[in-house]
Design an enzyme around this catalytic site. Structure first.
Site, PDB file in Angstrom:
ATOM      1  N   CYS A 164       0.846  -1.190   0.000  1.00  6.81           N
ATOM      2  CA  CYS A 164       0.000   0.000   0.000  1.00  6.81           C
ATOM      3  C   CYS A 164       0.884   1.243   0.000  1.00  6.81           C
ATOM      4  CB  CYS A 164      -1.005  -0.023   1.148  1.00  6.81           C
ATOM      5  SG  CYS A 164      -0.617   0.994   2.562  1.00  6.81           S
ATOM      6  N   GLU A 165       0.494   2.202  -0.827  1.00  5.96           N
ATOM      7  CA  GLU A 165       1.349   3.375  -1.019  1.00  5.96           C
ATOM      8  C   GLU A 165       1.283   4.338   0.164  1.00  5.96           C
ATOM      9  OE1 GLU A 165       0.159   5.317  -4.629  1.00  5.96           O
ATOM     10  OE2 GLU A 165      -1.644   6.169  -3.746  1.00  5.96           O
ATOM     11  N   HIS A 166       0.357   4.095   1.083  1.00  5.72           N
ATOM     12  CA  HIS A 166       0.253   5.002   2.228  1.00  5.72           C
ATOM     13  C   HIS A 166       1.174   4.602   3.369  1.00  5.72           C
ATOM     14  CE1 HIS A 166      -3.898   5.161   0.345  1.00  5.72           C
ATOM     15  NE2 HIS A 166      -3.360   6.328   0.096  1.00  5.72           N
ATOM     16  N   HIS A 167       1.306   3.297   3.600  1.00  6.52           N
ATOM     17  CA  HIS A 167       2.069   2.834   4.761  1.00  6.52           C
ATOM     18  C   HIS A 167       3.237   1.921   4.386  1.00  6.52           C
ATOM     19  CE1 HIS A 167      -2.027   3.707   6.352  1.00  6.52           C
ATOM     20  NE2 HIS A 167      -1.349   4.207   7.372  1.00  6.52           N
ATOM     21  N   GLN A 207      -5.738  -0.288  -3.953  1.00  5.94           N
ATOM     22  CA  GLN A 207      -6.434  -1.438  -4.555  1.00  5.94           C
ATOM     23  C   GLN A 207      -7.316  -1.021  -5.730  1.00  5.94           C
ATOM     24  OE1 GLN A 207      -8.006  -4.213  -1.696  1.00  5.94           O
ATOM     25  NE2 GLN A 207      -9.566  -4.923  -3.125  1.00  5.94           N
ATOM     26  N   HIS A 212      -5.737  -5.690   4.000  1.00  7.58           N
ATOM     27  CA  HIS A 212      -4.712  -4.644   4.100  1.00  7.58           C
ATOM     28  C   HIS A 212      -4.100  -4.696   5.492  1.00  7.58           C
ATOM     29  CE1 HIS A 212      -5.672  -2.161   0.412  1.00  7.58           C
ATOM     30  NE2 HIS A 212      -6.591  -3.103   0.411  1.00  7.58           N
ATOM     31  N   CYS A 221      -2.162  -2.676   6.828  1.00  7.53           N
ATOM     32  CA  CYS A 221      -2.168  -1.366   7.509  1.00  7.53           C
ATOM     33  C   CYS A 221      -3.477  -1.166   8.275  1.00  7.53           C
ATOM     34  CB  CYS A 221      -1.945  -0.226   6.525  1.00  7.53           C
ATOM     35  SG  CYS A 221      -3.248  -0.045   5.305  1.00  7.53           S
TER      36      CYS A 221
HETATM   37  N1  LIG Z   1      -9.067   3.623  -0.757  1.00 11.20           N
HETATM   38  C1  LIG Z   1      -7.990   2.988  -0.294  1.00 11.20           C
HETATM   39  N2  LIG Z   1      -7.498   3.336   0.893  1.00 11.20           N
HETATM   40  C2  LIG Z   1      -6.415   2.667   1.341  1.00 11.20           C
HETATM   41  C3  LIG Z   1      -5.803   1.632   0.632  1.00 11.20           C
HETATM   42  N3  LIG Z   1      -4.766   1.172   1.367  1.00 11.20           N
HETATM   43  C4  LIG Z   1      -4.755   1.898   2.504  1.00 11.20           C
HETATM   44  N4  LIG Z   1      -5.747   2.812   2.506  1.00 11.20           N
HETATM   45  C5  LIG Z   1      -6.184   3.821   3.467  1.00 11.20           C
HETATM   46  O1  LIG Z   1      -5.449   5.014   3.327  1.00 11.20           O
HETATM   47  C6  LIG Z   1      -5.814   5.827   4.424  1.00 11.20           C
HETATM   48  C7  LIG Z   1      -4.702   6.749   4.818  1.00 11.20           C
HETATM   49  O2  LIG Z   1      -5.267   7.565   5.784  1.00 11.20           O
HETATM   50  P1  LIG Z   1      -4.478   8.538   6.777  1.00 11.20           P
HETATM   51  O3  LIG Z   1      -5.468   9.112   7.748  1.00 11.20           O
HETATM   52  O4  LIG Z   1      -3.662   9.500   5.978  1.00 11.20           O
HETATM   53  O5  LIG Z   1      -3.460   7.549   7.473  1.00 11.20           O
HETATM   54  P2  LIG Z   1      -3.451   7.004   8.971  1.00 11.20           P
HETATM   55  O6  LIG Z   1      -3.388   8.155   9.925  1.00 11.20           O
HETATM   56  O7  LIG Z   1      -2.341   6.011   9.083  1.00 11.20           O
HETATM   57  O8  LIG Z   1      -4.873   6.328   9.080  1.00 11.20           O
HETATM   58  P3  LIG Z   1      -5.370   5.029   9.888  1.00 11.20           P
HETATM   59  O9  LIG Z   1      -5.014   3.834   9.051  1.00 11.20           O
HETATM   60  O10 LIG Z   1      -6.856   5.225   9.982  1.00 11.20           O
HETATM   61  O11 LIG Z   1      -4.681   5.011  11.210  1.00 11.20           O
HETATM   62  C8  LIG Z   1      -6.265   4.852   5.507  1.00 11.20           C
HETATM   63  O12 LIG Z   1      -7.652   5.044   5.702  1.00 11.20           O
HETATM   64  C9  LIG Z   1      -5.997   3.471   4.896  1.00 11.20           C
HETATM   65  O13 LIG Z   1      -6.919   2.480   5.337  1.00 11.20           O
HETATM   66  C10 LIG Z   1      -6.354   1.297  -0.643  1.00 11.20           C
HETATM   67  O14 LIG Z   1      -5.884   0.423  -1.361  1.00 11.20           O
HETATM   68  N5  LIG Z   1      -7.437   2.002  -1.054  1.00 11.20           N
HETATM   69 ZN   LIG Z   2      -1.933   1.394   4.051  1.00 10.28          ZN
END
Ligand SMILES: Nc1nc2c(ncn2[C@@H]2O[C@H](COP(=O)(O)OP(=O)(O)OP(=O)(O)O)[C@@H](O)[C@H]2O)c(=O)[nH]1
Ligand SMILES: [Zn+2]
Length: 220
Positions: free
Chosen positions: A106-109, A147, A175, A177
């Site tokens: 996942c590109e966020h974490h 995704q 996921h 994360c």
């Molecule tokens: N739509 C979507 N969201 C994703 C995917 N993978 C991870 N995420 C979400 O990306 C979001 C990033 O949100 P942030 O609030 O910036 O990050 P965060 O503070 O780590 O959020 P939490 O996971 O809620 O603790 C989270 O809600 C993740 O669940 C994906 O493939 N698609």
């Molecule tokens: Zn993630």
């Protein structure tokens, strides 16, 4: 992200070579930037130090190299030949390959999300080698992803490569994360789909695809 933005990012993130009838092609993709392995190793060393660990300790001495190589492996798809065949018998029913396993990051974490992909298409003039459907999943999984985008990229690739009359792609994934950290919602399954042409518009074909993909609550 809107569907237009998803499509635009799918196109700009990866460009594929055009497929010539009956000729295998290099499935390699042009990436936004080259991977700098030495730089990645150094960065992991700095990350360990920033996390209060001693990268010089005996136990961690090789860790930067291992982590960098593991990430590079997870971000590097295997090139492949997108072999297609003439559809001489004019087969015009669904072809479905279900339960193709995949892992992505996942590109966020930078944590994995993993699960299965179900792919179906209704052929036009070309059939694709079945294994190529699993390879195209890997092609887009080995990237920093969301995704939804990955789902669209797979459907776009099949549409552009085969020009079928319909395409269906469903991804089901966990996921990490979301299950290991943060909200810690263990056991959740995220389902995304991209249905195009007859798989979207023809009720019988759509139901048949979803049933063959083994999705809950559907029947042919
Ligand atoms: N739509 C979507 N969201 C994703 C995917 N993978 C991870 N995420 C979400 O990306 C979001 C990033 O949100 P942030 O609030 O910036 O990050 P965060 O503070 O780590 O959020 P939490 O996971 O809620 O603790 C989270 O809600 C993740 O669940 C994906 O493939 N698609
Ligand atoms: Zn993630």
């Amino acid at each position: 992200m809107t569907s237009t933005e998803l499509a635009a990012s799918a196109t700009s993130a990866r460009r594929l070579h055009a497929v010539a009838p009956d000729e295998p092609v290099d499935g390699a993709i042009d990436r936004a930037g080259a991977i700098d392995r030495a730089g990645a190793i150094e960065a992991i060393e700095s990350l360990l130090a920033a996390l209060g660990r001693d990268p010089g300790s005996t136990h961690l001495a090789e860790t930067p190299r291992r982590v960098a190589d593991a990430l590079i492996e997870l971000l590097t798809p295997h090139p492949f030949a997108a072999t297609t065949f003439a559809n001489d018998e004019h087969y015009d029913e669904l072809v479905v390959v279900a339960d193709i396993p995949f892992s992505s990051l996942c590109e966020h974490h930078l944590l994995p999300f993993r699960g299965v992909a179900h792919i179906g298409y209704v052929p036009g003039d070309r059939l694709v080698g079945l294994s190529k459907l699993a390879r195209v999943v890997e092609l887009f999984a080995r990237d920093l992803q969301v995704q939804e985008r990955m789902t669209r990229q797979i459907a776009d690739w099949i549409g552009e490569t085969l020009e079928p009359s319909g395409v269906g792609v469903v991804l089901e994934a966990e996921h990490l994360c979301m299950s290991l950290r943060g909200v810690q919602a263990e056991g959740t399954r995220t389902v995304t789909s991209s249905l195009v042409g007859s798989v979207r518009d023809d009720d019988r074909t759509r139901r048949e695809f979803l049933a063959r993909a083994g999705l809950r609550g559907t029947e042919a």
